[in-house]
Design an enzyme around this catalytic site. Structure first.
Site, short mmCIF file in Angstrom:
data_model
loop_
_atom_site.label_atom_id
_atom_site.label_comp_id
_atom_site.label_asym_id
_atom_site.label_seq_id
_atom_site.Cartn_x
_atom_site.Cartn_y
_atom_site.Cartn_z
N LYS A 60 -23.95 33.66 -23.13
CA LYS A 60 -24.46 35.23 -24.25
C LYS A 60 -24.93 35.05 -25.61
O LYS A 60 -26.19 35.85 -25.10
CB LYS A 60 -23.11 35.66 -24.08
CG LYS A 60 -23.95 37.67 -24.39
CD LYS A 60 -22.91 38.51 -24.86
CE LYS A 60 -23.03 39.00 -25.95
NZ LYS A 60 -21.93 39.78 -26.16
N ASP A 74 -23.84 40.79 -20.89
CA ASP A 74 -22.06 41.25 -21.61
C ASP A 74 -21.91 41.92 -21.07
O ASP A 74 -22.30 42.06 -19.44
CB ASP A 74 -23.12 42.18 -22.64
CG ASP A 74 -23.79 43.69 -22.36
OD1 ASP A 74 -24.30 43.56 -21.40
OD2 ASP A 74 -23.93 44.30 -22.99
#
Length: 217
Positions: A128, A147
């Site tokens: 991420k 996310d």
């Protein structure tokens, strides 16, 4: 044959979702405040289980005191902890930020790496964070940032049945054209904040409702 058709229909729906999200949030961009790749890296590490709004309140004082990788690598750990305390999990975040910047200095010639494999070597950096840094610091799109918002909405929209972020990312990379991978994430995050919230999704106000499986449960 059935599996191929099912995937084709899902991909068509994904492209329509992408088109609508682009229309809904044409100016959507990364909401973290930063001036350099290392500042974006630090801000993204701090954003774990914390809002971008809160991170943006913390980073001005942090970057005024420690503006670059060298300063952060040499920072007093207790001072660093105090500066990032309000973002939560501050001890671990401070430790990772300091260690990551030490590695950037020692192993990567004081430059935040531009390759996924190298970024993943940095303490506190998973896919991420690496995707955010590559996309917004360098304009390099190699994956989909997953996310909590992207995970939740991708599941509700029926684009993935997985709960592991890496598997979700793989599913989305098959459905969304590569140039739009980061656009997809950013706009989905905006929609998650504004409409499709975790506890009280505003389905009656959602422009994606006719394409959403969540409302049919």
């Amino acid at each position: 044959m059935v599996t191929t058709r099912k995937f084709s229909l899902k991909r068509q729906r994904s492209l329509e979702l992408l088109l609508r999200l682009n229309r809904l949030y044409p100016d959507a961009t990364c909401t973290l405040t930063y001036q350099t790749p290392v500042q974006l890296l630090v801000a993204t590490i701090l954003s774990a289980q914390c809002t971008d709004e809160r991170v943006n309140k913390v980073t001005p004082a942090l970057f005024q005191k420690f503006p670059d990788a060298l300063a952060l690598a040499n920072a007093d750990i207790e001072e660093l902890e105090n500066l990032v305390r309000s973002t939560g999990f501050y001890r671990n975040k401070a430790k990772n930020i300091k260690a990551a910047c030490q590695m950037i200095i020692e192993k990567f010639n004081s430059q935040v790496p531009k390759q996924m494999e190298q970024l993943l070597q940095l303490p506190g950096v998973a896919r991420k964070t690496a995707n955010v840094v590559l996309a917004h610091a360098y304009g390099i799109i190699v994956g989909v940032t997953v996310d909590t918002h992207v995970k939740r909405l991708s599941q509700r929209l029926g684009l993935t049945e997985n709960s592991d972020p890496i598997k979700i990312e793989r599913d989305l990379m098959r459905l969304i054209p590569q140039p739009d991978w980061e656009n997809w994430s950013i706009r989905l995050i905006y929609h998650g904040r504004a409409v499709c919230k975790a506890k009280s999704p505003a389905c009656d106000k959602c422009s994606l409702v006719d394409l959403c499986l969540f409302t049919k449960e």
